[in-house]
Scaffold this motif. Structure first.
Motif, PDB file in Angstrom:
ATOM      1  N   ASN A  85       0.777  -1.230  -0.066  1.00 27.85           N
ATOM      2  CA  ASN A  85      -0.010   0.012   0.034  1.00 27.85           C
ATOM      3  C   ASN A  85       0.936   1.225   0.223  1.00 27.85           C
ATOM      4  OD1 ASN A  85      -1.945   1.770   0.678  1.00 27.85           O
ATOM      5  ND2 ASN A  85      -3.328   0.562   1.473  1.00 27.85           N
ATOM      6  N   GLU A  86       0.758   2.064  -1.019  1.00 28.77           N
ATOM      7  CA  GLU A  86       1.618   3.298  -1.241  1.00 28.77           C
ATOM      8  C   GLU A  86       1.403   4.306  -0.008  1.00 28.77           C
ATOM      9  OE1 GLU A  86       4.299   5.638  -2.627  1.00 28.77           O
ATOM     10  OE2 GLU A  86       4.163   3.456  -3.410  1.00 28.77           O
ATOM     11  N   GLN A  87       0.038   4.323   0.752  1.00 30.71           N
ATOM     12  CA  GLN A  87      -0.043   5.168   1.590  1.00 30.71           C
ATOM     13  C   GLN A  87       0.936   4.758   3.013  1.00 30.71           C
ATOM     14  OE1 GLN A  87      -3.512   5.352   4.024  1.00 30.71           O
ATOM     15  NE2 GLN A  87      -4.220   3.447   3.366  1.00 30.71           N
ATOM     16  N   SER A 104       4.379   3.833   2.426  1.00 30.92           N
ATOM     17  CA  SER A 104       5.746   3.784   2.058  1.00 30.92           C
ATOM     18  C   SER A 104       6.669   4.230   2.632  1.00 30.92           C
ATOM     19  CB  SER A 104       5.795   4.483   0.703  1.00 30.92           C
ATOM     20  OG  SER A 104       5.712   5.767   0.776  1.00 30.92           O
ATOM     21  N   ASN A 123       1.445   8.026   5.259  1.00 27.60           N
ATOM     22  CA  ASN A 123       2.564   9.114   5.024  1.00 27.60           C
ATOM     23  C   ASN A 123       2.197  10.481   5.132  1.00 27.60           C
ATOM     24  OD1 ASN A 123       3.992   7.035   3.672  1.00 27.60           O
ATOM     25  ND2 ASN A 123       3.383   7.446   1.576  1.00 27.60           N
TER      26      ASN A 123
END
Length: 170
Positions: free
Chosen positions: A47-49, A51, A78
């Motif tokens: 999940n990019e949130q 990173s 983030n």
């Protein structure tokens, strides 16, 4: 005497047998077809949130710890790190014990859904205390500054409660 023609029935029985055998063969388990359970570490990595948090977990070699425990992880996204003006490289520049304490301050040793959490103090994995307050509208605020914004992300080894601020001592 009457002759019976079994050719049609024989063909149907043969066709049924072939289809049944093919169905059984296709039910054979294949390891690449099995759905693997996702751990907290897997969710952070995918999940990019998360990173920044994922980089910190990987940078401290804490990935294995997050794969084996049964816990509640108050995971800052983030935006939480940006609000604190922190990057992964800044956190990883701290002493390793400090980074591990920071991560453990976000981990509760038991698995709790938001409905199970109560307004009270909780001892975190780093042996420090957080204060959790539940509002009448089911909002959850930790240490008067972090709010749970995504509730009850179930994983194979724990529950993630996504928070909008990093946890700091109250």
């Amino acid at each position: 005497m009457k002759k019976y023609n079994f050719t049609g029935r024989g063909k149907a029985l043969f066709l049924f047998s072939v289809l049944f055998a093919a169905g059984l063969a296709s039910c054979e388990e294949n390891s690449k077809d099995l759905v693997k359970p996702k751990t907290v570490t897997d969710i952070l990595a995918e999940n990019e949130q998360f990173s920044i948090l994922n980089d910190i977990v990987k940078g401290t070699d804490a990935s294995d710890a997050f794969r084996t425990e049964n816990f509640t992880f108050f995971a800052p996204n983030n935006a939480a790190f940006q609000a604190a003006n922190l990057t992964a490289s800044q956190v990883l520049a701290w002493k390793k014990d400090s980074v591990m304490s920071f991560l453990r301050y976000h981990v509760l040793a038991q698995r709790h859904t938001t409905s199970e959490l109560k307004t009270q103090d909780y001892k975190m994995l780093n042996n420090q205390i957080i204060n959790l307050a539940k509002g009448s509208d089911s909002t959850i605020v930790i240490n008067k500054n972090a709010t749970v914004i995504v509730k009850n992300v179930n994983t194979d080894n724990g529950i993630i409660q996504v928070i909008n601020r990093i946890l700091t001592k109250k």
